[in-house]
Design a protein around this motif. Structure first.
Motif, PDB file in Angstrom:
ATOM      1  N   LYS A 391     -15.944  22.079  73.199  1.00  0.00           N
ATOM      2  CA  LYS A 391     -16.847  23.182  73.577  1.00  0.00           C
ATOM      3  C   LYS A 391     -16.066  24.362  74.140  1.00  0.00           C
ATOM      4  O   LYS A 391     -16.293  25.530  73.792  1.00  0.00           O
ATOM      5  CB  LYS A 391     -17.850  22.670  74.647  1.00  0.00           C
ATOM      6  CG  LYS A 391     -19.207  22.366  74.040  1.00  0.00           C
ATOM      7  CD  LYS A 391     -20.107  21.682  74.997  1.00  0.00           C
ATOM      8  CE  LYS A 391     -20.766  22.619  75.994  1.00  0.00           C
ATOM      9  NZ  LYS A 391     -21.624  21.837  76.942  1.00  0.00           N
ATOM     10  N   ILE A 392     -15.103  24.030  75.026  1.00  0.00           N
ATOM     11  CA  ILE A 392     -14.290  25.094  75.634  1.00  0.00           C
ATOM     12  C   ILE A 392     -13.452  25.795  74.557  1.00  0.00           C
ATOM     13  O   ILE A 392     -13.345  27.018  74.529  1.00  0.00           O
ATOM     14  CB  ILE A 392     -13.382  24.497  76.737  1.00  0.00           C
ATOM     15  CG1 ILE A 392     -14.265  23.876  77.819  1.00  0.00           C
ATOM     16  CG2 ILE A 392     -12.461  25.554  77.318  1.00  0.00           C
ATOM     17  CD1 ILE A 392     -13.522  23.043  78.838  1.00  0.00           C
ATOM     18  N   ALA A 393     -12.887  24.989  73.650  1.00  0.00           N
ATOM     19  CA  ALA A 393     -12.060  25.571  72.589  1.00  0.00           C
ATOM     20  C   ALA A 393     -12.890  26.518  71.719  1.00  0.00           C
ATOM     21  O   ALA A 393     -12.418  27.585  71.311  1.00  0.00           O
ATOM     22  CB  ALA A 393     -11.466  24.458  71.733  1.00  0.00           C
ATOM     23  N   ARG A 394     -14.153  26.147  71.459  1.00  0.00           N
ATOM     24  CA  ARG A 394     -15.030  27.009  70.646  1.00  0.00           C
ATOM     25  C   ARG A 394     -15.200  28.371  71.306  1.00  0.00           C
ATOM     26  O   ARG A 394     -15.161  29.404  70.650  1.00  0.00           O
ATOM     27  CB  ARG A 394     -16.407  26.354  70.481  1.00  0.00           C
ATOM     28  CG  ARG A 394     -16.487  25.561  69.251  1.00  0.00           C
ATOM     29  CD  ARG A 394     -17.873  25.211  68.745  1.00  0.00           C
ATOM     30  NE  ARG A 394     -17.664  24.449  67.527  1.00  0.00           N
ATOM     31  CZ  ARG A 394     -17.327  23.156  67.489  1.00  0.00           C
ATOM     32  NH1 ARG A 394     -17.190  22.474  68.606  1.00  0.00           N
ATOM     33  NH2 ARG A 394     -17.120  22.553  66.343  1.00  0.00           N
ATOM     34  N   GLU A 395     -15.365  28.348  72.628  1.00  0.00           N
ATOM     35  CA  GLU A 395     -15.522  29.619  73.351  1.00  0.00           C
ATOM     36  C   GLU A 395     -14.254  30.453  73.244  1.00  0.00           C
ATOM     37  O   GLU A 395     -14.278  31.647  72.993  1.00  0.00           O
ATOM     38  CB  GLU A 395     -15.823  29.348  74.831  1.00  0.00           C
ATOM     39  CG  GLU A 395     -17.289  29.177  75.110  1.00  0.00           C
ATOM     40  CD  GLU A 395     -17.518  28.647  76.509  1.00  0.00           C
ATOM     41  OE1 GLU A 395     -16.781  29.056  77.434  1.00  0.00           O
ATOM     42  OE2 GLU A 395     -18.413  27.792  76.664  1.00  0.00           O
ATOM     43  N   ARG A 396     -13.134  29.768  73.452  1.00  0.00           N
ATOM     44  CA  ARG A 396     -11.863  30.504  73.421  1.00  0.00           C
ATOM     45  C   ARG A 396     -11.616  31.106  72.036  1.00  0.00           C
ATOM     46  O   ARG A 396     -11.282  32.277  71.900  1.00  0.00           O
ATOM     47  CB  ARG A 396     -10.706  29.579  73.796  1.00  0.00           C
ATOM     48  CG  ARG A 396     -10.680  29.273  75.281  1.00  0.00           C
ATOM     49  CD  ARG A 396      -9.557  28.322  75.588  1.00  0.00           C
ATOM     50  NE  ARG A 396      -9.439  28.074  77.021  1.00  0.00           N
ATOM     51  CZ  ARG A 396      -9.074  26.930  77.549  1.00  0.00           C
ATOM     52  NH1 ARG A 396      -8.801  25.897  76.771  1.00  0.00           N
ATOM     53  NH2 ARG A 396      -8.965  26.790  78.840  1.00  0.00           N
ATOM     54  N   TYR A 397     -11.756  30.302  71.015  1.00  0.00           N
ATOM     55  CA  TYR A 397     -11.493  30.811  69.660  1.00  0.00           C
ATOM     56  C   TYR A 397     -12.581  31.778  69.206  1.00  0.00           C
ATOM     57  O   TYR A 397     -12.374  32.540  68.257  1.00  0.00           O
ATOM     58  CB  TYR A 397     -11.350  29.641  68.671  1.00  0.00           C
ATOM     59  CG  TYR A 397     -10.058  28.847  68.852  1.00  0.00           C
ATOM     60  CD1 TYR A 397      -8.892  29.464  69.314  1.00  0.00           C
ATOM     61  CD2 TYR A 397      -9.999  27.493  68.549  1.00  0.00           C
ATOM     62  CE1 TYR A 397      -7.717  28.740  69.481  1.00  0.00           C
ATOM     63  CE2 TYR A 397      -8.823  26.765  68.705  1.00  0.00           C
ATOM     64  CZ  TYR A 397      -7.687  27.395  69.183  1.00  0.00           C
ATOM     65  OH  TYR A 397      -6.524  26.694  69.339  1.00  0.00           O
ATOM     66  N   GLY A 398     -13.712  31.746  69.900  1.00  0.00           N
ATOM     67  CA  GLY A 398     -14.801  32.673  69.559  1.00  0.00           C
ATOM     68  C   GLY A 398     -14.334  34.116  69.610  1.00  0.00           C
ATOM     69  O   GLY A 398     -14.819  34.980  68.868  1.00  0.00           O
ATOM     70  N   CYS A 399     -13.374  34.392  70.458  1.00  0.00           N
ATOM     71  CA  CYS A 399     -12.805  35.736  70.567  1.00  0.00           C
ATOM     72  C   CYS A 399     -12.250  36.216  69.228  1.00  0.00           C
ATOM     73  O   CYS A 399     -12.272  37.394  68.912  1.00  0.00           O
ATOM     74  CB  CYS A 399     -11.717  35.668  71.641  1.00  0.00           C
ATOM     75  SG  CYS A 399     -10.638  37.055  71.701  1.00  0.00           S
ATOM     76  N   LEU A 400     -11.756  35.257  68.436  1.00  0.00           N
ATOM     77  CA  LEU A 400     -11.160  35.635  67.141  1.00  0.00           C
ATOM     78  C   LEU A 400     -12.164  35.544  65.993  1.00  0.00           C
ATOM     79  O   LEU A 400     -11.886  36.016  64.892  1.00  0.00           O
ATOM     80  CB  LEU A 400      -9.984  34.700  66.818  1.00  0.00           C
ATOM     81  CG  LEU A 400      -8.707  34.897  67.633  1.00  0.00           C
ATOM     82  CD1 LEU A 400      -7.759  33.722  67.405  1.00  0.00           C
ATOM     83  CD2 LEU A 400      -8.014  36.194  67.255  1.00  0.00           C
ATOM     84  N   THR A 401     -13.331  34.934  66.274  1.00  0.00           N
ATOM     85  CA  THR A 401     -14.264  34.646  65.173  1.00  0.00           C
ATOM     86  C   THR A 401     -14.574  35.868  64.299  1.00  0.00           C
ATOM     87  O   THR A 401     -14.546  35.763  63.068  1.00  0.00           O
ATOM     88  CB  THR A 401     -15.574  34.040  65.719  1.00  0.00           C
ATOM     89  OG1 THR A 401     -15.209  32.970  66.577  1.00  0.00           O
ATOM     90  CG2 THR A 401     -16.456  33.524  64.612  1.00  0.00           C
ATOM     91  N   PRO A 402     -14.851  37.051  64.897  1.00  0.00           N
ATOM     92  CA  PRO A 402     -15.222  38.167  64.020  1.00  0.00           C
ATOM     93  C   PRO A 402     -14.126  38.532  63.021  1.00  0.00           C
ATOM     94  O   PRO A 402     -14.411  39.174  62.013  1.00  0.00           O
ATOM     95  CB  PRO A 402     -15.447  39.329  65.000  1.00  0.00           C
ATOM     96  CG  PRO A 402     -15.561  38.716  66.347  1.00  0.00           C
ATOM     97  CD  PRO A 402     -14.850  37.414  66.314  1.00  0.00           C
ATOM     98  N   TRP A 403     -12.873  38.156  63.313  1.00  0.00           N
ATOM     99  CA  TRP A 403     -11.754  38.604  62.467  1.00  0.00           C
ATOM    100  C   TRP A 403     -11.173  37.483  61.624  1.00  0.00           C
ATOM    101  O   TRP A 403     -10.202  37.693  60.915  1.00  0.00           O
ATOM    102  CB  TRP A 403     -10.634  39.199  63.355  1.00  0.00           C
ATOM    103  CG  TRP A 403     -11.183  39.932  64.510  1.00  0.00           C
ATOM    104  CD1 TRP A 403     -11.110  39.586  65.810  1.00  0.00           C
ATOM    105  CD2 TRP A 403     -11.962  41.134  64.457  1.00  0.00           C
ATOM    106  NE1 TRP A 403     -11.786  40.477  66.586  1.00  0.00           N
ATOM    107  CE2 TRP A 403     -12.326  41.448  65.778  1.00  0.00           C
ATOM    108  CE3 TRP A 403     -12.404  41.969  63.429  1.00  0.00           C
ATOM    109  CZ2 TRP A 403     -13.091  42.548  66.108  1.00  0.00           C
ATOM    110  CZ3 TRP A 403     -13.170  43.074  63.748  1.00  0.00           C
ATOM    111  CH2 TRP A 403     -13.503  43.346  65.064  1.00  0.00           C
ATOM    112  N   GLN A 404     -11.756  36.310  61.721  1.00  0.00           N
ATOM    113  CA  GLN A 404     -11.151  35.158  61.060  1.00  0.00           C
ATOM    114  C   GLN A 404     -10.916  35.360  59.578  1.00  0.00           C
ATOM    115  O   GLN A 404      -9.924  34.932  59.030  1.00  0.00           O
ATOM    116  CB  GLN A 404     -12.059  33.943  61.225  1.00  0.00           C
ATOM    117  CG  GLN A 404     -11.762  33.147  62.460  1.00  0.00           C
ATOM    118  CD  GLN A 404     -12.506  31.828  62.442  1.00  0.00           C
ATOM    119  OE1 GLN A 404     -12.519  31.137  61.435  1.00  0.00           O
ATOM    120  NE2 GLN A 404     -13.126  31.486  63.545  1.00  0.00           N
TER     121      GLN A 404
END
Ligand code: SAM
Length: 492
Positions: A391-404
């Motif tokens: 869950k925590i990792a999802r939040e952290r990587y969420g920062c990059l989601t728009p640019w994936q």
């Protein structure tokens, strides 16, 4: 407008000083003489480039570095009398004239000699004498010389030139077995009839044509008694070093590579985007190294999560259920081709025969580009071993989601205010995963390695795309460093 004095200073710094020319008088003289006045009309803008340039009569003005190197080798100084053979444009004679008392220069082409004479006059260089003739015979009435520099390559050091050296004098000359391929020699007259010789490495000059040089046609009939025999041409050297190979489907092909069986790492070709023949040859060599020499890592220039899907297949591990098919990214043909498929099948069969897990051969990608694949792999791994951490990792990587899916736009966006840089988040995630090694790796060491490598890749890729936005070498270095470190982790 070109700033030629500025370009000249840069040439002295970059092409000469940094390459090891240290004689201050040589550097000063190279800074003083305007090379643009010696090149053919229209070539002025290239005057300070790092190479020879064409002049009349099919000849060349030598590369600035070679001119400086030869003058430094000749160890000339104020008060010296110097002979130069091969005036050409007159540039080298002009540089020498800024250091010594008198320069004598001989050119076999009358037109070149005359143009050089005019240039010296226009520049006010009045300590240079020019003559048209065969320089291999020297300039007896001005001898002895403190130094003689020959700007064309002969089959040996002409006796006449050696005899016209003062005792202690230096002759710098390119000498070779072939008219266009030479070694740069320094011959020092150590006594009335004794000489010593030093070799300064391979060079390529136009041929020295004359009585004690090559005949006009450039054939091999020149008198070589005058000097030592030298190296062969480049194609001849390649032919001598090359070995005939059997067809790469012949088992004997792989045997020829047994000599590389001992090193820990063998690098195979940089023609990796090449032909089917290249792919099959590479596979044959790799099979041999695995089968006969116990290699267990095939590390390729491919993205880690994509290669991991192949690795699971060849090591008979279950595949990731929800993963995208591997190798969808440009250039897909690099790994999605029938030659690689045949090699992958062979690896799987080989591992089936081996069965001992520490001796199975794995297939790994060193490259950095599939950031979204890596994010998916880390999340899926954590979902399985530690849902809370996932869950925590999802939040952290969420920062990059728009640019994936368009990560190259991330660099630009990261620069503009209001957008958070994801650096902190991805580094924390990577550190945290590594800190859990003891807990997680117990469950499955191979999966843990895969997850940590993906987390490292995300951290590298985040930086890579930010730096890439500025362009330049830094992002390539970052990618190469990541690939090297990945290999180190695999070896560990
Ligand atoms: N030092 C020249 C410069 O700075 O422009 C470059 C010279 S170019 C590489 C070599 C020159 O040697 C050519 O101009 C060629 O005609 C000349 N040459 C070749 N054999 C010669 C000989 N036997 N005597 C005099 N000049 C010769």
């Amino acid at each position: 407008m070109l700033d030629l004095p500025d370009a000249r200073d840069r040439m002295v710094e970059v092409q000469l000083s940094r390459r090891g020319i240290h004689d201050r008088e040589v550097l000063e003289a190279m800074r003083e003489v305007p090379r643009e006045a010696f090149v053919a009309p229209g070539f002025e803008e290239f005057a300070y480039e790092d190479g020879p340039l064409p002049i009349a009569e099919g000849q060349t003005i030598s590369q600035p570095y070679i001119v400086a190197l030869m003058i430094e080798m000749a160890e000339i100084g104020p008060g010296d009398h110097v002979l130069e053979v091969g005036t050409g444009s007159g540039y080298a004679a002009a540089v020498i004239s800024r250091i010594v008392e008198r320069v004598y220069t001989i050119e076999r082409h009358a037109g070149l000699a005359e143009t050089a004479r005019q240039r010296f006059e226009e520049l006010g260089y009045d300590n240079i004498e020019v003559r048209t003739g065969d320089g291999t015979k020297g300039w007896p009435d001005a001898a002895p010389f403190d130094a003689i520099l020959v700007a064309a390559g002969g089959p040996g050091a002409p006796l006449a030139l050696q005899e016209q050296l003062d005792v202690g004098g230096r002759l710098v000359i390119p000498v070779g077995d072939e008219p266009h391929d030479q070694r740069l020699l320094k011959v020092t007259r150590t006594g009335a009839a004794t000489y010593s010789e030093e070799d300064f490495g391979g060079v390529r000059f136009v041929p020295l044509i004359g009585e004690q040089g090559w005949p006009e046609s450039g054939s091999r009939t020149a008198d070589r008694r005058s000097g030592p025999a030298r190296t062969r041409s480049l194609p001849e050297m390649i032919a001598a070093a090359a070995e005939p190979l059997p067809d790469f489907d012949d088992p004997a092909f792989g045997e020829l590579f047994d000599r590389f069986g001992d090193p820990r790492v063998v690098l195979l070709g940089e023609a990796s985007h090449g032909t089917s023949e290249f792919y099959r040859a590479r596979a044959a060599i790799t099979r041999r190294l695995i089968e006969k020499h116990g290699f267990t890592i095939v590390a390729v220039e491919a993205d880690w999560p994509d290669a991991a899907a192949i690795d699971r297949h060849v090591r008979h591990r279950r595949s990731r259920a929800d993963a995208d098919p591997p190798f969808q990214r440009f250039p897909t043909w690099m790994w999605r081709n029938t030659d690689v498929a045949a090699f992958v099948d062979w690896m799987r069969q080989h591992n089936e025969r081996i069965r001992i897990s520490s001796r199975l051969a794995g297939f790994y990608g060193l490259d950095i580009y599939n950031m979204s694949g890596s994010i998916g792999a880390v999340l899926q791994y954590l979902d399985r071993v530690d849902p809370q951490a996932a869950k925590i990792a999802r939040e952290r990587y969420g920062c990059l989601t728009p640019w994936q899916h368009e990560p190259s736009t991330y660099g630009r966006v990261a620069l503009t205010s209001g957008y958070e840089k994801c650096e902190q988040a991805v580094l924390e995630q990577c550190r945290e995963l590594l800190a859990k090694q003891l807990d997680y790796a117990q469950q499955d060491g191979v999966d843990f390695l895969d997850a940590t490598q993906n987390a490292r890749l995300i951290a590298s890729a985040e930086r890579y795309y930010r730096i890439m936005y500025y362009g330049g070498a830094q992002s390539w270095n970052l990618r190469d460093t990541h690939m090297f470190e990945t290999l180190e982790h695999l070896l560990e």
